[in-house]
Design a protein around this motif. Structure first.
Motif, PDB file in Angstrom:
ATOM      1  N   ASN A  56      31.000  43.890  34.716  1.00  0.00           N
ATOM      2  CA  ASN A  56      30.695  45.119  34.005  1.00  0.00           C
ATOM      3  C   ASN A  56      31.995  45.729  33.494  1.00  0.00           C
ATOM      4  O   ASN A  56      33.008  45.038  33.393  1.00  0.00           O
ATOM      5  N   ARG A  57      31.984  47.011  33.220  1.00  0.00           N
ATOM      6  CA  ARG A  57      33.160  47.666  32.640  1.00  0.00           C
ATOM      7  C   ARG A  57      34.360  47.619  33.582  1.00  0.00           C
ATOM      8  O   ARG A  57      35.504  47.498  33.141  1.00  0.00           O
ATOM      9  N   ASP A  58      34.105  47.712  34.885  1.00  0.00           N
ATOM     10  CA  ASP A  58      35.209  47.878  35.825  1.00  0.00           C
ATOM     11  C   ASP A  58      35.664  46.585  36.484  1.00  0.00           C
ATOM     12  O   ASP A  58      36.862  46.375  36.666  1.00  0.00           O
ATOM     13  N   ARG A  59      34.729  45.719  36.862  1.00  0.00           N
ATOM     14  CA  ARG A  59      35.098  44.536  37.626  1.00  0.00           C
ATOM     15  C   ARG A  59      34.399  43.295  37.087  1.00  0.00           C
ATOM     16  O   ARG A  59      33.252  43.362  36.654  1.00  0.00           O
ATOM     17  N   TRP A  60      35.135  42.205  37.151  1.00  0.00           N
ATOM     18  CA  TRP A  60      34.581  40.902  36.815  1.00  0.00           C
ATOM     19  C   TRP A  60      34.558  40.024  38.058  1.00  0.00           C
ATOM     20  O   TRP A  60      35.484  40.056  38.876  1.00  0.00           O
ATOM     21  N   TYR A  61      33.498  39.230  38.165  1.00  0.00           N
ATOM     22  CA  TYR A  61      33.305  38.333  39.305  1.00  0.00           C
ATOM     23  C   TYR A  61      33.423  36.901  38.789  1.00  0.00           C
ATOM     24  O   TYR A  61      32.589  36.442  38.013  1.00  0.00           O
ATOM     25  N   VAL A  67      37.272  38.478  42.656  1.00  0.00           N
ATOM     26  CA  VAL A  67      36.950  39.687  41.911  1.00  0.00           C
ATOM     27  C   VAL A  67      38.224  40.208  41.268  1.00  0.00           C
ATOM     28  O   VAL A  67      39.250  40.375  41.933  1.00  0.00           O
ATOM     29  N   VAL A  68      38.178  40.462  39.949  1.00  0.00           N
ATOM     30  CA  VAL A  68      39.341  40.961  39.222  1.00  0.00           C
ATOM     31  C   VAL A  68      38.939  42.186  38.421  1.00  0.00           C
ATOM     32  O   VAL A  68      37.758  42.410  38.136  1.00  0.00           O
ATOM     33  N   GLN A  69      39.926  42.981  38.070  1.00  0.00           N
ATOM     34  CA  GLN A  69      39.661  44.130  37.215  1.00  0.00           C
ATOM     35  C   GLN A  69      39.341  43.662  35.807  1.00  0.00           C
ATOM     36  O   GLN A  69      39.983  42.753  35.283  1.00  0.00           O
ATOM     37  N   SER A  70      38.343  44.284  35.200  1.00  0.00           N
ATOM     38  CA  SER A  70      38.004  43.935  33.823  1.00  0.00           C
ATOM     39  C   SER A  70      39.205  44.168  32.919  1.00  0.00           C
ATOM     40  O   SER A  70      39.826  45.238  32.954  1.00  0.00           O
ATOM     41  N   PRO A  71      39.557  43.189  32.078  1.00  0.00           N
ATOM     42  CA  PRO A  71      40.679  43.375  31.154  1.00  0.00           C
ATOM     43  C   PRO A  71      40.321  44.178  29.913  1.00  0.00           C
ATOM     44  O   PRO A  71      41.197  44.488  29.105  1.00  0.00           O
ATOM     45  N   SER A  76      41.513  47.400  25.102  1.00  0.00           N
ATOM     46  CA  SER A  76      41.108  48.448  24.159  1.00  0.00           C
ATOM     47  C   SER A  76      42.236  49.447  23.954  1.00  0.00           C
ATOM     48  O   SER A  76      42.477  49.920  22.833  1.00  0.00           O
ATOM     49  N   GLN A  77      42.948  49.768  25.029  1.00  0.00           N
ATOM     50  CA  GLN A  77      44.087  50.661  24.909  1.00  0.00           C
ATOM     51  C   GLN A  77      45.194  50.031  24.076  1.00  0.00           C
ATOM     52  O   GLN A  77      45.811  50.693  23.229  1.00  0.00           O
ATOM     53  N   LYS A  78      45.447  48.741  24.282  1.00  0.00           N
ATOM     54  CA  LYS A  78      46.463  48.049  23.480  1.00  0.00           C
ATOM     55  C   LYS A  78      46.118  48.112  21.995  1.00  0.00           C
ATOM     56  O   LYS A  78      47.003  48.314  21.145  1.00  0.00           O
ATOM     57  N   ALA A  79      44.840  47.930  21.671  1.00  0.00           N
ATOM     58  CA  ALA A  79      44.420  47.978  20.267  1.00  0.00           C
ATOM     59  C   ALA A  79      44.625  49.369  19.684  1.00  0.00           C
ATOM     60  O   ALA A  79      45.064  49.517  18.534  1.00  0.00           O
ATOM     61  N   ARG A  80      44.323  50.410  20.470  1.00  0.00           N
ATOM     62  CA  ARG A  80      44.521  51.781  19.979  1.00  0.00           C
ATOM     63  C   ARG A  80      46.007  52.067  19.742  1.00  0.00           C
ATOM     64  O   ARG A  80      46.374  52.706  18.749  1.00  0.00           O
ATOM     65  N   VAL A  81      46.851  51.612  20.654  1.00  0.00           N
ATOM     66  CA  VAL A  81      48.287  51.828  20.497  1.00  0.00           C
ATOM     67  C   VAL A  81      48.812  51.076  19.270  1.00  0.00           C
ATOM     68  O   VAL A  81      49.618  51.603  18.495  1.00  0.00           O
TER      69      VAL A  81
END
Length: 211
Positions: A56-61, A67-71, A76-81
């Motif tokens: 989901n938005r927060d975690r990927w399995y 379990v890793v944090q969703s990239p 999305s922040q990199k694209a905005r910057v």
């Protein structure tokens, strides 16, 4: 990267392993790949996850139980910057759309995610998506002059990042999304064990502040 280099449409330009500034305090973002197409710009993060990725938005399995944090939030922040850098580069770039992409580049990668249909792709669908201009109504087109200004930014201001990023005894592996805190969060390791670091900017020469 080689998959992108080989399969991208001929009218799209690929720039890889670029590090661009991301605000003050010397902060930067590393971009695995930036693709400049005739209609918009794609900022692409590569993840070599094998097998099925759920999440989901927060975690990927990942397949195998990790379990890793969703990239996606960070990308999305990199694209905005990057969009902000383009606007600073030249006023004509204010209408150029920058789309974040997370590319699951492993040959065996598949995904079942609850969102991000226009952000997360595998080898099976990425190239067709990038080439389908109708899929991206935000893309208004890039003129020759705009293309020149975009490439000037990426080639003049971008730098190839150091492969070995260290902070004292810690090996830094990934900068985490900005959540409005007074520190920069990094994922890293120490003696092979995972760690999360909070890096603060200290101004002036006060030795107590730096202790």
């Amino acid at each position: 990267i080689e998959f992108l280099r080989t399969h991208l449409p001929s009218d799209c330009e690929l720039i890889t392993n670029v590090e661009l500034r991301a605000g003050g305090a010397g902060r930067t973002f590393e971009h695995d790949a930036i693709v400049v197409c005739p209609y918009m710009v794609f900022a692409i993060e590569l993840k070599n996850y094998s097998g099925l990725t759920r999440g989901n938005r927060d975690r990927w399995y990942l397949e195998g139980g990790q379990v890793v944090q969703s990239p996606v939030p960070l990308q999305s922040q990199k694209a905005r910057v990057l969009k902000g850098l383009l606007q600073d580069q030249h006023f004509s770039l204010r209408d150029v759309w920058v789309q974040p992409i997370v590319f699951l580049s492993n040959r065996n990668a598949t995904c079942e995610l609850t969102a991000y249909g226009d952000i997360v792709f595998t080898r099976a669908d990425l190239i067709a998506a990038l080439a389908d201009r109708r899929r991206w109504p935000q893309g208004k087109g890039i003129t020759r002059k705009q293309h020149q200004e975009i490439m000037k930014l990426l080639l003049d201001q971008g730098s190839v990042p150091e492969l070995d990023q260290r902070l004292g005894p810690f090996q830094l592996t990934e900068q985490l999304p900005d959540r409005g805190t007074h520190y920069v969060a990094w994922r890293g390791t120490r003696h092979g064990k995972p760690r999360t670091l909070h890096v603060y900017e200290v101004r002036g020469g006060d030795p107590k502040a730096r202790a």
